[in-house]
Structures are given as structure tokens and as C-alpha cells.
Design a protein around this motif. Structure first.
Motif, PDB file in Angstrom:
ATOM      1  N   ALA A  83       0.840  -1.206   0.000  1.00  0.00           N
ATOM      2  CA  ALA A  83       0.000   0.000   0.000  1.00  0.00           C
ATOM      3  C   ALA A  83       0.873   1.253   0.000  1.00  0.00           C
ATOM      4  CB  ALA A  83      -0.935   0.000   1.206  1.00  0.00           C
ATOM      5  N   VAL A  84       1.947   1.227   0.796  1.00  0.00           N
ATOM      6  CA  VAL A  84       2.819   2.408   0.876  1.00  0.00           C
ATOM      7  C   VAL A  84       3.510   2.641  -0.465  1.00  0.00           C
ATOM      8  CG1 VAL A  84       4.901   3.355   1.952  1.00  0.00           C
ATOM      9  CG2 VAL A  84       3.134   2.315   3.374  1.00  0.00           C
ATOM     10  N   GLN A  85       4.018   1.581  -1.087  1.00  0.00           N
ATOM     11  CA  GLN A  85       4.673   1.776  -2.388  1.00  0.00           C
ATOM     12  C   GLN A  85       3.669   2.259  -3.432  1.00  0.00           C
ATOM     13  OE1 GLN A  85       7.952  -0.447  -4.141  1.00  0.00           O
ATOM     14  NE2 GLN A  85       6.540  -1.054  -5.771  1.00  0.00           N
ATOM     15  N   PHE A  86       2.463   1.679  -3.401  1.00  0.00           N
ATOM     16  CA  PHE A  86       1.412   2.093  -4.341  1.00  0.00           C
ATOM     17  C   PHE A  86       1.139   3.596  -4.202  1.00  0.00           C
ATOM     18  CE2 PHE A  86      -3.269   2.810  -4.653  1.00  0.00           C
ATOM     19  CZ  PHE A  86      -3.372   2.721  -6.035  1.00  0.00           C
ATOM     20  N   LEU A  87       0.991   4.059  -2.962  1.00  0.00           N
ATOM     21  CA  LEU A  87       0.668   5.474  -2.749  1.00  0.00           C
ATOM     22  C   LEU A  87       1.865   6.372  -3.048  1.00  0.00           C
ATOM     23  CD1 LEU A  87      -1.431   5.047   0.507  1.00  0.00           C
ATOM     24  CD2 LEU A  87      -2.298   5.735  -1.734  1.00  0.00           C
ATOM     25  N   ARG A  88       3.062   5.940  -2.633  1.00  0.00           N
ATOM     26  CA  ARG A  88       4.248   6.790  -2.831  1.00  0.00           C
ATOM     27  C   ARG A  88       4.688   6.851  -4.282  1.00  0.00           C
ATOM     28  NH1 ARG A  88       9.305   6.397   1.126  1.00  0.00           N
ATOM     29  NH2 ARG A  88       9.976   7.961  -0.397  1.00  0.00           N
ATOM     30  N   SER A  89       4.324   5.860  -5.074  1.00  0.00           N
ATOM     31  CA  SER A  89       4.790   5.885  -6.464  1.00  0.00           C
ATOM     32  C   SER A  89       3.858   6.695  -7.375  1.00  0.00           C
ATOM     33  CB  SER A  89       5.014   4.472  -7.000  1.00  0.00           C
ATOM     34  OG  SER A  89       3.865   3.705  -6.808  1.00  0.00           O
ATOM     35  N   ARG A  90       2.796   7.251  -6.830  1.00  0.00           N
ATOM     36  CA  ARG A  90       1.986   8.200  -7.616  1.00  0.00           C
ATOM     37  C   ARG A  90       2.844   9.420  -7.970  1.00  0.00           C
ATOM     38  NH1 ARG A  90       0.737  12.860  -7.331  1.00  0.00           N
ATOM     39  NH2 ARG A  90       1.790  12.966  -5.322  1.00  0.00           N
ATOM     40  N   ARG A  91       2.857   9.812  -9.228  1.00  0.00           N
ATOM     41  CA  ARG A  91       3.654  10.977  -9.638  1.00  0.00           C
ATOM     42  C   ARG A  91       2.805  11.915 -10.484  1.00  0.00           C
ATOM     43  NH1 ARG A  91       6.705   9.620  -6.500  1.00  0.00           N
ATOM     44  NH2 ARG A  91       5.950  11.595  -5.751  1.00  0.00           N
ATOM     45  N   LEU A 202     -11.454  14.508  -3.909  1.00  0.00           N
ATOM     46  CA  LEU A 202     -11.330  13.087  -3.570  1.00  0.00           C
ATOM     47  C   LEU A 202     -11.569  12.206  -4.796  1.00  0.00           C
ATOM     48  CD1 LEU A 202     -13.165  13.252  -0.149  1.00  0.00           C
ATOM     49  CD2 LEU A 202     -10.804  12.524  -0.485  1.00  0.00           C
ATOM     50  N   ALA A 203     -12.545  12.579  -5.612  1.00  0.00           N
ATOM     51  CA  ALA A 203     -12.830  11.794  -6.825  1.00  0.00           C
ATOM     52  C   ALA A 203     -11.613  11.824  -7.756  1.00  0.00           C
ATOM     53  CB  ALA A 203     -14.065  12.345  -7.531  1.00  0.00           C
ATOM     54  N   LEU A 204     -11.008  13.008  -7.900  1.00  0.00           N
ATOM     55  CA  LEU A 204      -9.815  13.117  -8.745  1.00  0.00           C
ATOM     56  C   LEU A 204      -8.654  12.316  -8.155  1.00  0.00           C
ATOM     57  CD1 LEU A 204     -10.071  16.900  -9.681  1.00  0.00           C
ATOM     58  CD2 LEU A 204     -10.032  15.013 -11.320  1.00  0.00           C
ATOM     59  N   SER A 205      -8.561  12.298  -6.830  1.00  0.00           N
ATOM     60  CA  SER A 205      -7.481  11.535  -6.187  1.00  0.00           C
ATOM     61  C   SER A 205      -7.659  10.036  -6.431  1.00  0.00           C
ATOM     62  CB  SER A 205      -7.447  11.807  -4.683  1.00  0.00           C
ATOM     63  OG  SER A 205      -7.149  13.154  -4.453  1.00  0.00           O
ATOM     64  N   TYR A 206      -8.891   9.559  -6.306  1.00  0.00           N
ATOM     65  CA  TYR A 206      -9.145   8.143  -6.616  1.00  0.00           C
ATOM     66  C   TYR A 206      -8.723   7.853  -8.053  1.00  0.00           C
ATOM     67  CZ  TYR A 206     -11.872   6.205  -2.663  1.00  0.00           C
ATOM     68  OH  TYR A 206     -12.277   5.685  -1.464  1.00  0.00           O
ATOM     69  N   LEU A 207      -9.135   8.754  -8.944  1.00  0.00           N
ATOM     70  CA  LEU A 207      -8.857   8.551 -10.369  1.00  0.00           C
ATOM     71  C   LEU A 207      -7.354   8.528 -10.630  1.00  0.00           C
ATOM     72  CD1 LEU A 207     -10.824  10.143 -13.224  1.00  0.00           C
ATOM     73  CD2 LEU A 207      -8.354  10.228 -13.308  1.00  0.00           C
ATOM     74  N   GLU A 208      -6.627   9.459 -10.002  1.00  0.00           N
ATOM     75  CA  GLU A 208      -5.190   9.516 -10.313  1.00  0.00           C
ATOM     76  C   GLU A 208      -4.437   8.339  -9.701  1.00  0.00           C
ATOM     77  OE1 GLU A 208      -2.383  12.535  -9.485  1.00  0.00           O
ATOM     78  OE2 GLU A 208      -2.948  12.783  -7.409  1.00  0.00           O
ATOM     79  N   LEU A 209      -4.959   7.804  -8.600  1.00  0.00           N
ATOM     80  CA  LEU A 209      -4.305   6.629  -8.018  1.00  0.00           C
ATOM     81  C   LEU A 209      -4.572   5.381  -8.860  1.00  0.00           C
ATOM     82  CD1 LEU A 209      -4.966   7.344  -4.248  1.00  0.00           C
ATOM     83  CD2 LEU A 209      -2.730   7.218  -5.354  1.00  0.00           C
ATOM     84  N   ALA A 210      -5.750   5.327  -9.465  1.00  0.00           N
ATOM     85  CA  ALA A 210      -6.096   4.156 -10.282  1.00  0.00           C
ATOM     86  C   ALA A 210      -5.417   4.199 -11.652  1.00  0.00           C
ATOM     87  CB  ALA A 210      -7.617   4.081 -10.461  1.00  0.00           C
ATOM     88  N   ALA A 211      -5.147   5.417 -12.166  1.00  0.00           N
ATOM     89  CA  ALA A 211      -4.659   5.569 -13.546  1.00  0.00           C
ATOM     90  C   ALA A 211      -3.409   4.728 -13.860  1.00  0.00           C
ATOM     91  CB  ALA A 211      -4.418   7.047 -13.847  1.00  0.00           C
ATOM     92  N   PRO A 212      -2.379   4.717 -12.969  1.00  0.00           N
ATOM     93  CA  PRO A 212      -1.163   3.958 -13.326  1.00  0.00           C
ATOM     94  C   PRO A 212      -1.406   2.456 -13.486  1.00  0.00           C
ATOM     95  CG  PRO A 212      -0.724   5.487 -11.526  1.00  0.00           C
ATOM     96  CD  PRO A 212      -2.202   5.468 -11.722  1.00  0.00           C
ATOM     97  N   THR A 213      -2.457   1.924 -12.870  1.00  0.00           N
ATOM     98  CA  THR A 213      -2.737   0.488 -13.041  1.00  0.00           C
ATOM     99  C   THR A 213      -3.167   0.192 -14.476  1.00  0.00           C
ATOM    100  OG1 THR A 213      -5.075   0.604 -12.422  1.00  0.00           O
ATOM    101  CG2 THR A 213      -3.497   0.323 -10.615  1.00  0.00           C
ATOM    102  N   MET A 214      -3.503   1.254 -15.238  1.00  0.00           N
ATOM    103  CA  MET A 214      -3.862   1.076 -16.656  1.00  0.00           C
ATOM    104  C   MET A 214      -2.786   1.663 -17.560  1.00  0.00           C
ATOM    105  SD  MET A 214      -7.786   2.238 -16.663  1.00  0.00           S
ATOM    106  CE  MET A 214      -8.818   1.951 -15.265  1.00  0.00           C
ATOM    107  N   GLY A 215      -1.619   1.909 -16.978  1.00  0.00           N
ATOM    108  CA  GLY A 215      -0.509   2.457 -17.771  1.00  0.00           C
ATOM    109  C   GLY A 215      -0.624   3.955 -17.996  1.00  0.00           C
ATOM    110  N   LEU A 216      -1.572   4.617 -17.317  1.00  0.00           N
ATOM    111  CA  LEU A 216      -1.818   6.047 -17.548  1.00  0.00           C
ATOM    112  C   LEU A 216      -1.208   6.910 -16.453  1.00  0.00           C
ATOM    113  CD1 LEU A 216      -5.510   5.647 -18.677  1.00  0.00           C
ATOM    114  CD2 LEU A 216      -3.694   6.658 -20.067  1.00  0.00           C
ATOM    115  N   GLY A 217      -1.018   8.191 -16.758  1.00  0.00           N
ATOM    116  CA  GLY A 217      -0.511   9.144 -15.775  1.00  0.00           C
ATOM    117  C   GLY A 217      -1.360  10.404 -15.788  1.00  0.00           C
ATOM    118  N   THR A 218      -1.309  11.144 -14.686  1.00  0.00           N
ATOM    119  CA  THR A 218      -2.150  12.336 -14.535  1.00  0.00           C
ATOM    120  C   THR A 218      -1.325  13.489 -13.972  1.00  0.00           C
ATOM    121  OG1 THR A 218      -2.722  11.633 -12.322  1.00  0.00           O
ATOM    122  CG2 THR A 218      -4.272  11.026 -14.048  1.00  0.00           C
ATOM    123  N   CYS A 219      -1.873  14.694 -14.108  1.00  0.00           N
ATOM    124  CA  CYS A 219      -1.297  15.847 -13.407  1.00  0.00           C
ATOM    125  C   CYS A 219      -2.417  16.854 -13.132  1.00  0.00           C
ATOM    126  CB  CYS A 219      -0.195  16.499 -14.251  1.00  0.00           C
ATOM    127  SG  CYS A 219       0.717  17.773 -13.343  1.00  0.00           S
TER     128      CYS A 219
END
Ligand SMILES: Cc1cc2nc3c(=O)[nH]c(=O)nc-3n(C[C@H](O)[C@H](O)[C@H](O)COP(=O)(O)O)c2cc1C
Ligand code: SF4
Length: 274
Positions: A83-91, A202-219
Motif C-alpha cells: 500500500a505504501v509503495q502504491f501510494l508513494r509511487s503516484r507521480r 477526492l474523486a480526482l485523487s481516486y482517479l489519479e491513483l487508479a490511472a497507473p494500473t492502466m498504464g496512464l498518468g495524470t497531473c
């Protein structure tokens, strides 16, 4: 509004203790089962906690039916380290591939984001989605018009020192507003929602955390946000739903580069009052 399967109910009163509105009570009589207090339906949040918390699958709710609440699969649980790596690797991704984002992937992300918490379970977040680099470039151009006006006549109080650099970059062909992203998602809420900004964040935060699992990135598109707050031509171009004064835009695309390290951040500053 709540429906109890008496063949499964163990009368343990967990649902009574869990209901945030305190609107479940035990019925009268020796063999009593949970029921909603009179008038409870007027204040029920439709949060589904009564259904989610019952260990026996005995509770259902007219608006949150048991059969639409899938069981939590233990084998999918994250341990702390993951969980920590998942959250910390959000960029915040600022260099995107040319590749367009598939509509199905955007739809999947919006589908995930709707499970973010909302004040009073109000669920008022709406989305305005832009795709195509040309469309996004038009939005950036409109935002740069506003920034250009801001920086006219030299430095001013309240205008960040980097603003002239954005205009200079734009004039040199570089878009530092939307970073040549192929998609932009604008989350918005009606002004009547007192928690609107928090809910959509919060909705945007959920979305940006989920995005990398589909190979996507956000800013988070903070520059566009500021322009959208103050610049009528940009408000017109974005065209949010009527009365949606709470809003925030987010860039979306395929990151050009991957990350290999987890950058450090400041330690928490805490005031304990014990
Ligand atoms: C901005 C915000 C404010 C909230 N305020 C309260 C609160 O004051 N009291 C409370 O019990 N729950 C509060 N909640 C929790 C919501 O009621 C909850 O998220 C919603 O009912 C959905 O349930 P869930 O979070 O279990 O999915 C708040 C949630 C948000 C996002
Ligand atoms: S849906 Fe939420 S508020 Fe409504 S009865 Fe169930 S637990 Fe209580």
C-alpha cells in the motif's frame, strides 16, 4: 426501506451500532429483528453501511440491494508495504506520449472515481472530458491569453514570478499549461454543495491513483484551474454544467518515462493535544 432476512439474522445489533444516522432499531416482541425507525427514510444517507457490515448477509436496503454489493475478497487485500509503495509511487506526469487515451479507459477511471467518499453521500460530482491534443491546445491558448494580461506591465503583487515564463514558453511553442496532454478531465460540483471542492478533489485523487494500473498518468492542472476561475472566455470554452462553481481539471495521458525511485517528502508536522 431496509429488508431483513430473518432466516439469516443473528440479532447481533451490529447494524444498529453502525448506522451513521441511528435510524435502525430492534422491532417489538420477543423475536425482534432490525427495522427502520418511523421517518428514517427521510434522513437515510443510502450509504449501504447496514448492508456492508452484516456478517450474515441478512440485511438488504431498497436502494442498496444486497445482490448489488459484492463481497470483499480477502485475497485482494494489500499489505502495508504494498500500500505504501502504491501510494508513494503516484507521480505528477508532465511528459506524455503522443498516444491518445482510449475512451473505454477514461470510462473505467470515472467508474472507479465514483466510489470516493462524498459529504453526506451526496455524490454530486460531474465530469467534463476533453480529448484530442488540438482541443487541449485551444484551452491552453485561452488560458495563456489570461496569463498574458496578468503579466502585462511587469511584476505585480499576487502574480507568481513564474507567470511570464509560461507566456515566454508558449510563444516559443511550449505548452506548460496542459503539457501537450492528450486528455483533460474536469471534475465539478454544484455551488450548493458545501463540500463540493472536497468531494471532487477526492474523486480526482481516486482517479489519479487508479490511472497507473492502466498504464496512464495524470497531473493536476492548477494553472488552467486559476484561469478557469477568472477568465470568462475559458469558462465559455470549458462549458461546465450550470452553477458548477466548484471545479478542478486534471491532465491524463500515457507517460513518456517511467520512474525508478520514490522521492522523499517533508516529515509530518503534528501538534499533539493529548
Ligand atoms: C467532505 C466530507 C465530509 C464528511 N463529513 C462527515 C461527517 O461530518 N460525519 C460523518 O459521519 N461522515 C462524514 N463524511 C462521510 C460521508 O458521509 C461518507 O463518505 C458517505 O456517507 C459515503 O460512505 P463511505 O465513505 O463509507 O463510502 C464526510 C465525507 C466527506 C467526503
Ligand atoms: S443506508 Fe446508511 S443511513 Fe441508511 S439505514 Fe443503512 S446504514 Fe443507516
Amino acid at each position: 426501506m431496509i429488508e431483513v432476512d430473518v432466516s439469516k439474522c443473528k440479532q447481533d445489533k451490529i447494524c444498529l451500532a453502525e448506522c451513521p444516522m441511528g435510524i435502525i432499531r430492534m422491532g417489538q416482541g420477543e423475536e425482534s429483528y432490525p427495522e427502520m425507525v418511523p421517518g428514517g427514510e427521510k434522513v437515510c444517507l443510502v450509504c449501504g453501511h447496514c448492508v456492508a457490515v452484516c456478517p450474515h448477509g441478512a440485511m438488504s436496503h431498497k436502494l442498496v440491494p444486497l445482490e448489488e454489493c459484492p463481497p470483499i475478497r480477502k485475497e485482494l487485500a494489500l499489505d502495508l508495504e504494498r500500500a505504501v509503495q502504491f501510494l508513494r509511487s503516484r507521480r505528477s506526469v508532465r511528459v506524455f506520449k503522443e498516444q491518445a487515451v482510449e475512451r473505454e479507459k477514461i470510462e473505467r477511471l470515472l467508474e472507479i472515481a465514483r466510489y470516493a467518499p462524498t459529504g453526506g453521500n451526496s455524490q454530486t460530482v460531474q465530469w467534463t472530458v476533453f480529448t484530442g491534443k488540438e482541443k487541449l491546445r485551444e484551452l491552453s491558448a485561452t488560458a495563456v491569453e489570461w496569463i498574458r494580461k496578468l503579466v502585462e506591465g511587469g511584476p505585480k503583487p499576487g502574480v507568481p514570478a513564474y507567470m511570464p515564463l509560461i507566456v515566454a514558453g508558449w510563444d516559443a511553442g511550449k505548452d506548460t499549461v496542459l503539457r501537450d496532454a492528450p486528455a483533460l478531465l474536469v471534475a465539478s460540483c454544484p455551488k450548493e454543495n458545501p463540500n463540493g471542492m472536497v468531494d471532487l478533489t477526492l474523486a480526482l485523487s481516486y482517479l489519479e491513483l487508479a490511472a497507473p494500473t492502466m498504464g496512464l498518468g495524470t497531473c493536476w492542472a492548477g494553472l488552467l484551474q486559476r484561469a478557469l476561475m477568472f477568465w470568462e472566455p475559458l469558462k465559455g470554452a470549458v462549458g461546465l454544467p450550470e452553477g458548477h462553481t466548484n471545479h478542478y481539471p486534471m491532465m491524463l495521458g500515457y507517460p513518456k518515462f517511467r520512474y525508478y525511485r520514490l522521492p522523499e517528502r517533508r516529515p509530518p508536522r503534528v501538534t499533539w493535544r493529548t
